[in-house]
Design a protein around this motif. Structure first.
Motif, mmCIF file in Angstrom:
data_model
loop_
_atom_site.group_PDB
_atom_site.id
_atom_site.type_symbol
_atom_site.label_atom_id
_atom_site.label_comp_id
_atom_site.label_asym_id
_atom_site.label_seq_id
_atom_site.Cartn_x
_atom_site.Cartn_y
_atom_site.Cartn_z
ATOM 1 N N HIS A 209 0.829 -1.208 0.000
ATOM 2 C CA HIS A 209 0.000 0.000 0.000
ATOM 3 C C HIS A 209 0.860 1.254 0.000
ATOM 4 O O HIS A 209 1.808 1.389 0.780
ATOM 5 N N THR A 211 -0.306 5.504 -0.445
ATOM 6 C CA THR A 211 -1.519 6.312 -0.518
ATOM 7 C C THR A 211 -1.754 6.897 -1.903
ATOM 8 O O THR A 211 -2.864 6.829 -2.436
ATOM 9 N N TRP A 218 -4.065 4.350 4.408
ATOM 10 C CA TRP A 218 -4.061 3.058 5.088
ATOM 11 C C TRP A 218 -5.293 2.873 5.965
ATOM 12 O O TRP A 218 -5.798 1.748 6.140
ATOM 13 N N GLN A 222 -7.632 -0.495 6.576
ATOM 14 C CA GLN A 222 -7.967 -1.036 7.891
ATOM 15 C C GLN A 222 -9.470 -1.194 8.086
ATOM 16 O O GLN A 222 -9.930 -2.182 8.661
ATOM 17 N N TRP A 246 -2.919 -6.749 2.411
ATOM 18 C CA TRP A 246 -2.138 -5.547 2.145
ATOM 19 C C TRP A 246 -1.036 -5.439 3.196
ATOM 20 O O TRP A 246 -1.217 -5.844 4.344
ATOM 21 N N THR A 248 1.874 -2.356 4.645
ATOM 22 C CA THR A 248 2.245 -0.948 4.547
ATOM 23 C C THR A 248 3.570 -0.814 3.797
ATOM 24 O O THR A 248 4.334 -1.784 3.657
#
Length: 550
Positions: A209, A211, A218, A222, A246, A248
């Motif tokens: 991920h 943005t 993120w 979630q 996913w 981060t």
């Protein structure tokens, strides 16, 4: 309660239409008032409707409210004697293992689910896991022969877990001929990543991920990929990866550093990229609670006076995310903008058609679909089980998120250039003194993120348009600020509430009138709009229409 810009405002538009040959030109005055919009929003986005999630009391309240309103308008049921189309779904409530553990390259790492990684499964099994699954970096996870691109070339990923990047290689390249440059292709969508990994036989797939290329922060991952998830209840489901999820960017950086890979993004954008074994093994699991039930699309119609077996189909999704963990004391995802606003817009359009003295020549369908937030499931089920034949369906006009910032100067068409429906929209925008622009942020792939996409996939030309770029009174910067604020703190979060003291409903009314006029013109002519040359949906439509002529 005081309600600004509501009580005295009614938007007037002049709708003009003519049949294809030019005779029987009719003029109609169209009023869509903000009092009606406010009334519906106050109900559908209220806490009492519990976030309108399928399989909940919120669904029951929503679909029966819609049924009651459509009946009161005098519109016919759209599915025989019923206003409902049953949509069989399976709900999987997954509990992630506390961590994803990764070993190899002399390291042992642990990543916290929720904060560092989000995992779930679409397999209808009580427990799903991968244990010591080899990690493979598969670039963007794309197999696209037309671009000469294969991120899986030369490697067998069966039983392994692939790590892939979000979006596609063209994003950020500055080259509109490389894939489609900053305009996301379907290869860039997360749904495609999971589908392709499954086709390759992978046990797991993790998307990195970020943005900007993802189009959302993120926090959206979630909230959208945890808790109860819905899928179509298929008796013979295709193969799916055991674990989908996913990670981060920070998690990805740690994995690639452990594997000794530098500039992981840069190498993936290089033509001829080959997948790389990371020398790492991952373990993680999901415990599932499984529930099967029926959700419902809601459908009504106004039968055409001359060609009742030809259909203009409006759509909007009624669902949102329900109830979750409290944030600042608020646990309800009211979904006021997404998509109570579109649902209300469609209700006002339906009421306008119902009140017309001169009824349209073609039938007009008002379809409120379920489970859009779970992956466009209601419209996917409709596309697989259409109530009206695709080759007799003139067009789809989809409504998802209408502006509450007052009247707009623009009409933004997502998927601009795909079909002749752009011309219909432009003609009505001109009458309102508005200009037409393509989606100014094509990298986010909005064309693949709402229900019109499922109509397009079965060949039906689809229009997805609203004012979203320039306020008539406050300009471009005002809308940019409001849009960013929405994405940062409201989109798929509990803060997406109806705020009557702040919302200026004239923008919703303005768009509803325009979309009514587009549909009304289509409903009073004999022509079937076409996909433009170069559209990936043209071949399907041409095939279906050729069968219609036989």
């Amino acid at each position: 309660m005081k309600r600004k810009n509501i009580a005295l405002f009614a938007l007037l538009a002049m709708g003009f239409w003519a049949c294809q040959s030019g005779e029987n030109v009719t003029e109609e005055k169209v009023f869509i008032d903000t009092l009606t919009i406010d009334r519906h929003l106050s109900v559908l986005a209220s806490d009492d409707f519990m976030g309108r999630k399928p399989f909940t009391e919120g669904e029951e309240k929503t679909i029966h409210y819609l049924e009651s309103e459509l009946k009161a308008m005098g519109l016919k049921p759209g599915n025989g004697n019923s206003y409902f189309q049953e949509v069989p779904l399976v709900e999987i409530t997954g509990t992630q293992s506390p961590t994803m553990t990764v070993t190899g390259q002399g390291k042992a790492m642990s990543f916290e689910t929720g904060n560092d990684v989000v995992i779930y499964t679409e397999r209808v099994e009580e427990e799903v896991s991968v244990k010591d699954s080899e990690l493979v970096y598969a670039g963007f996870g794309i197999v696209a022969p037309e671009y000469g691109w294969n991120d899986y070339e030369g490697i067998d990923v069966k039983g392994k877990t692939v790590v892939v990047l979000v979006n596609d290689p063209g994003f950020g390249s500055g080259d509109s001929t490389f894939f489609k440059g900053d305009q996301m292709t379907y290869y860039g969508r997360w749904t495609y990543k999971y589908e392709e990994a499954a086709r390759q036989g992978a046990a797991g797939v993790l998307i990195v991920h970020e943005t900007v290329p993802a189009g959302y922060p993120w926090l959206v991952v979630q909230s959208s990929w945890t808790g109860a998830k819905l899928n179509l209840d298929d008796a013979n489901p295709p193969y799916k990866c055991a674990i989908q999820g996913w990670i981060t960017r920070n998690t990805a950086v740690q994995l690639f550093q452990a594997a000794g890979i530098k500039d992981y993004s840069g190498i993936a954008k290089t033509k001829g990229f080959k997948p790389l074994a990371l020398g790492l093994k991952a373990s993680m699991s999901v415990q599932n609670e499984i529930k099967r039930d029926m959700s419902h699309n809601v459908v009504a119609m106004l039968e055409g006076t001359k060609r009742p077996d030809e259909y203009v189909i409006y759509s909007a999704h009624w669902d949102h995310l329900g109830v979750g963990e409290p944030v600042d004391g608020d646990s309800i995802y009211n979904g006021a903008h997404d998509n109570a606003s579109g649902t209300v817009g469609l209700l006002t359009i339906a009421e306008t058609f119902a009140k017309m003295e001169t009824k349209p020549e073609r039938s007009v369908v008002f379809l409120f679909v379920t489970a859009e937030e779970q992956g466009l499931l209601g419209s996917a089920y409709y596309a697989q089980n259409p109530l009206f034949p695709a080759n007799q369906s003139v067009a789809n006009i989809n409504i998802d998120g209408l502006p509450a910032y007052g009247e707009m100067k623009d009409l933004t068409i997502t998927g601009y250039g795909q079909s002749e429906l752009d011309n219909y929209a432009k003609a009505e925008a001109d009458k309102q003194g508005r200009y037409v622009i393509p989606d100014p942020d094509p990298a986010k792939g909005y064309f693949f993120r709402s229900d019109h996409f499922n109509f397009a996939k079965i060949g039906i030309p689809a229009l997805y348009a609203s004012g979203s770029y320039e306020s008539k009174e406050k300009g471009v910067e005002f809308i940019e600020k409001k849009t960013q604020e929405y994405l940062d703190i409201r989109y798929h979060q509990q803060a997406d509430n109806y705020l009557p003291e702040e919302w200026d409903l004239k923008g919703i009314a303005q768009d509803a009138v325009l979309l009514f006029n587009v549909g009304n013109k289509l409903a009073n002519e004999t022509y079937f709009p076409k996909w433009n040359e170069g559209s990936e949906f043209k071949a399907k439509r041409d095939e279906d229409m050729s069968l219609k002529k036989k």
